[in-house]
Design an enzyme around this catalytic site. Structure first.
Site, PDB file in Angstrom:
ATOM      1  N   LYS A 172       2.916 -11.202  -3.137  1.00 30.15           N
ATOM      2  CA  LYS A 172       2.754  -9.783  -2.966  1.00 30.15           C
ATOM      3  C   LYS A 172       2.097  -9.102  -1.511  1.00 30.15           C
ATOM      4  O   LYS A 172       2.437  -8.087  -0.707  1.00 30.15           O
ATOM      5  CB  LYS A 172       3.304  -8.592  -3.450  1.00 30.15           C
ATOM      6  N   THR A 173       0.689  -9.459  -1.875  1.00 29.51           N
ATOM      7  CA  THR A 173      -0.156  -9.829  -0.855  1.00 29.51           C
ATOM      8  C   THR A 173       0.052 -10.029   0.452  1.00 29.51           C
ATOM      9  O   THR A 173      -0.304  -9.652   2.070  1.00 29.51           O
ATOM     10  CB  THR A 173      -1.499 -10.307  -1.633  1.00 29.51           C
ATOM     11  N   ASP A 230       0.093  -0.645  -1.697  1.00 29.06           N
ATOM     12  CA  ASP A 230       0.228  -1.878  -2.777  1.00 29.06           C
ATOM     13  C   ASP A 230       0.136  -1.384  -3.698  1.00 29.06           C
ATOM     14  O   ASP A 230      -0.600  -0.526  -3.777  1.00 29.06           O
ATOM     15  CB  ASP A 230      -1.357  -2.946  -2.186  1.00 29.06           C
ATOM     16  N   GLU A 231       0.579  -2.256  -4.384  1.00 27.93           N
ATOM     17  CA  GLU A 231      -0.267  -2.273  -6.420  1.00 27.93           C
ATOM     18  C   GLU A 231       0.607  -0.113  -6.506  1.00 27.93           C
ATOM     19  O   GLU A 231      -0.274   0.762  -7.369  1.00 27.93           O
ATOM     20  CB  GLU A 231      -1.136  -1.833  -6.825  1.00 27.93           C
ATOM     21  N   GLN A 257       4.544  -3.978 -14.408  1.00 24.62           N
ATOM     22  CA  GLN A 257       2.704  -4.421 -14.838  1.00 24.62           C
ATOM     23  C   GLN A 257       1.926  -2.638 -14.467  1.00 24.62           C
ATOM     24  O   GLN A 257       1.113  -2.983 -14.316  1.00 24.62           O
ATOM     25  CB  GLN A 257       2.567  -5.671 -13.015  1.00 24.62           C
ATOM     26  N   ARG A 274      -0.229 -14.602 -16.850  1.00 22.83           N
ATOM     27  CA  ARG A 274      -1.646 -15.019 -16.165  1.00 22.83           C
ATOM     28  C   ARG A 274      -1.766 -16.575 -16.250  1.00 22.83           C
ATOM     29  O   ARG A 274      -2.269 -17.202 -15.468  1.00 22.83           O
ATOM     30  CB  ARG A 274      -3.213 -13.915 -16.968  1.00 22.83           C
TER      31      ARG A 274
END
Length: 677
Positions: free
Chosen positions: A26-27, A214-215, A245, A613
């Site tokens: 995503k970044t 973002d997020e 998430q 993770r």
């Protein structure tokens, strides 16, 4: 870039929701989208990108600059996009326009400790003989209430509700009386500005033609309202996030912001990123199967080109001691036999209390580790003192800061004296600082006390006068010398040394303050601009450090070779080749309180975040019993384990080499190290 990422980058007009599953890049999408916009000729200063940490904002800006190189137009650098947190954006807006709301521009931002001090004072004033109330709990419901949770007073009985309303009113009045704002105000006051002053909103809408978030799954109702107003004219909003998430409802995050976005933007385009670049497919298949059990979500299916990978190991232990020793044994076996460094391995758990047996086992085995989420740098007494002193120099009418440092180092202004001064400030409806100046001439105070008051006021006034005008040639190094000299002259460092029985501990505290002042001087607000007086640069630096507290926290990715111990809530955004998730039992995960409050789906999302993770291997474990209040209490496996497909699991009883504990564990590791050289 894969086709979905490219689509997300190139769809620049209108509202877009990029559903970016865990590990899907995503970044990369956000940074490439900004670069793509600027490559099409959009000036950088017409782009606003907001995220949730200053660290993420800095990294995003660096990546954009790397993509663009040093583009120049007409011999000058092109304007940079504004990439910041929601709260930093709020500060920028308030510094320009807060006077329209009845505040002064030199407002201070209260940290959580400052807020707690204010709440304690209010509770002392109001509670009377009522049962003791936890200030942290009061601060939590104050925050939720002020951010629009109308149900907060409804959950209280009538007497508590009346007290709550008085506390809220006194809290907001107390902030404004000190020309202070808290973190909630950094969102609430800009929203109020937009609603009450259309010219401010129009200016921002004209400035920021493209808005990226973002997020996005971590946004709350106030942040959504800010975004809706900002993009109402052009509707060029791109939000990137993953509803699977969303694990911060307890902080006010609203999952409905993702699920119901079409309510505000009917023309919304949804783009799903499902190719995972982090994990093996077995790990992703387990995560997919787990999260499908949630009803409130937007469907997505993660997959990877990294191959199937090994099955997930599920271990059952007798108790938490055996579990900790078994995990350490697996870590050491992997390091010694597989040459896997400690830094490639992480242990995840639901609650901070689960770290204790793990730390014990790691120490016994001589394994280096880092516990993420220990004491905050800003929770250290000496740092809180230093920050309070500097805030009081910037704004003496900041009651919370002044009350903290009035007798630091001791000068004869003890609690009883300051309580009388506070009572005077309440009667006169003035700040504590003005009450202190009035009390200097009050013969009702002993002569020595009045002299101490005068000394404190003169100290503050002297520094404010000296730092209040521009100093020719002042640079950051000169400022840190001035700030350090102030604490030296005041005797604070000597007092810190004397207050510790251990000389080394005292020097460590002094070193912490010196390091903090050096960092402060290097910040944007204290970079030595000649046009701004030192006091103004200090104010800007303090503002930056308050908004950027995580810069001082331990980096979740350990420097050097050390195992990471981290809670599931703290691990979002991180990745590790080898992950161990412990304590998968009813009451821990899902947590008993969450089950009773109907938050089962969020607990499942938390487990999903923990699973995703892992890059290469994943080990899960639970205990048959766990010690609680000195007794061994039977435990039951987490219901979430039954939601993982059997064919993906390899079930193992206890550790690989049988049960080893205490000294025998150390001997076993020593023999193993000797055997492998």
């Amino acid at each position: 870039m894969n086709p979905q990422q490219r689509e997300a980058v190139e769809t620049t007009e209108g509202p877009v929701l990029v559903l970016a599953g865990a590990g899907t890049g995503k970044t990369r999408v956000i940074t490439y989208r900004i670069a793509h916009l600027m490559g099409r000729g959009v000036p950088g200063d017409r782009i606003l990108a907001v995220t949730f940490t200053n660290k993420a904002a800095r990294e995003m800006l660096e990546r954009v600059q790397d993509l663009l190189g040093r583009r120049r137009a007409g011999g000058r650098e092109t304007p940079r996009p504004l990439i910041c947190t929601f709260h930093s954006f709020g500060v920028r807006l308030l510094r320009r326009h807060i006077e329209r709301l009845g505040y002064k521009r030199n407002f201070v931002i209260y940290s959580e400790s400052d807020q707690l001090s204010l709440v304690r004072r209010i509770l002392t004033r109001f509670a009377g003989g009522a049962p003791k109330v936890d200030p942290m709990s009061v601060l939590a419901w104050l925050s939720r209430w002020r951010n629009g949770d109308a149900g907060v007073p409804g959950r209280l009985d009538e007497g508590s509700r009346v007290l709550a309303e008085r506390v809220r009113s006194a809290y907001e009045q107390g902030l404004k009386a000190c020309n202070a704002v808290d973190f909630d105000d950094l969102l609430l006051l800009p929203l109020r500005l937009f609603r009450e002053h259309p010219e401010v909103l129009g200016e921002c809408q004209q400035q920021y033609r493209y808005v990226l978030v973002d997020e996005y799954q971590d946004t709350n109702a106030v942040q959504l309202d800010l975004l809706r107003l900002l993009v109402a004219r052009h509707r060029n909003l791109c939000v990137v996030g993953d509803d699977d998430q969303s694990i911060y409802t307890w902080r006010g995050a609203d999952l409905g912001n993702v699920l119901n976005l079409e309510q505000w933007f009917p023309e919304l385009k949804v783009i799903r990123l499902e190719q995972n670049y982090r994990s093996t497919n077995i790990i992703l298949q387990a995560a997919n199967a787990l999260i499908r059990q949630n009803a409130r979500r937007r469907p997505k299916q993660l997959w990877s080109r990294k191959g199937q990978g090994s099955r997930i190991v599920l271990r059952v232990y007798a108790d938490e001691t055996e579990e900790a020793e078994g995990v350490v044994e697996a870590i050491e076996r992997r390091r010694l036999l597989g040459r896997v460094p400690w830094s490639a391995q992480a242990v995840l758990f639901r609650t901070n209390g689960q770290a204790r047996p793990l730390e014990t086992a790691l120490r016994r085995a001589g394994v280096r580790y880092r516990l993420v989420g220990g004491q905050s740098f800003f929770d250290r007494r000496e740092i809180r003192d230093a920050v309070a002193w500097l805030k009081a120099l910037v704004n003496p009418h900041d009651d919370v800061s002044l009350l903290r440092i009035a007798n630091v180092p001791p000068r004869g202004l003890g609690e009883e004296t300051m309580e009388r001064v506070v009572a005077l400030s309440v009667r006169r409806q003035v700040s504590v600082y003005n009450a202190l100046r009035e009390a200097m001439a009050d013969s009702g105070f002993p002569s020595r006390t009045r002299q101490a008051m005068r000394g404190l006021v003169e100290e503050i006034e002297s520094v404010r006068q000296g730092w209040g005008t521009p100093a020719e040639g002042t640079v950051a190094a000169g400022e840190v010398d001035a700030w350090t000299g102030f604490f030296e002259r005041m005797g604070y460092f000597d007092w810190l040394r004397r207050s510790e029985k251990d000389a080394e501990a005292g020097e460590n505290r002094v070193r912490n303050v010196r390091d903090f002042l050096a960092d402060l001087a290097g910040r944007g607000g204290a970079e030595g601009t000649k046009e701004r007086p030192p006091l103004e640069r200090l104010q800007a630096a303090l503002e930056e450090v308050t908004l950027d507290a995580e810069r001082f926290e331990e980096d979740p990715q350990p420097a050097g070779d050390a195992v990471t111990l981290i809670t599931m809530h703290s691990c979002k955004g991180l990745e590790f080749p080898h992950v161990y998730i412990v304590g998968l039992e009813e009451g821990l995960l899902p947590h008993g309180r969450s089950v009773s409050e109907g938050a089962l789906e969020e607990e499942r999302r938390l487990f999903y975040v923990a699973i995703t993770r892992a890059m290469e291997t994943l080990e899960l474990s639970h205990c048959r019993a766990r010690r609680k209040y000195g007794e061994m209490i039977p435990c039951h496996p987490s219901r979430f384990l039954k939601e993982l497909p059997e064919e993906l699991l390899e079930k193992v009883e206890g550790g690989e080499a049988g049960s080893v504990s205490g000294r025998s564990a150390c001997d076993w590791f020593a023999r193993m190290r000797e055997a492998v050289g």
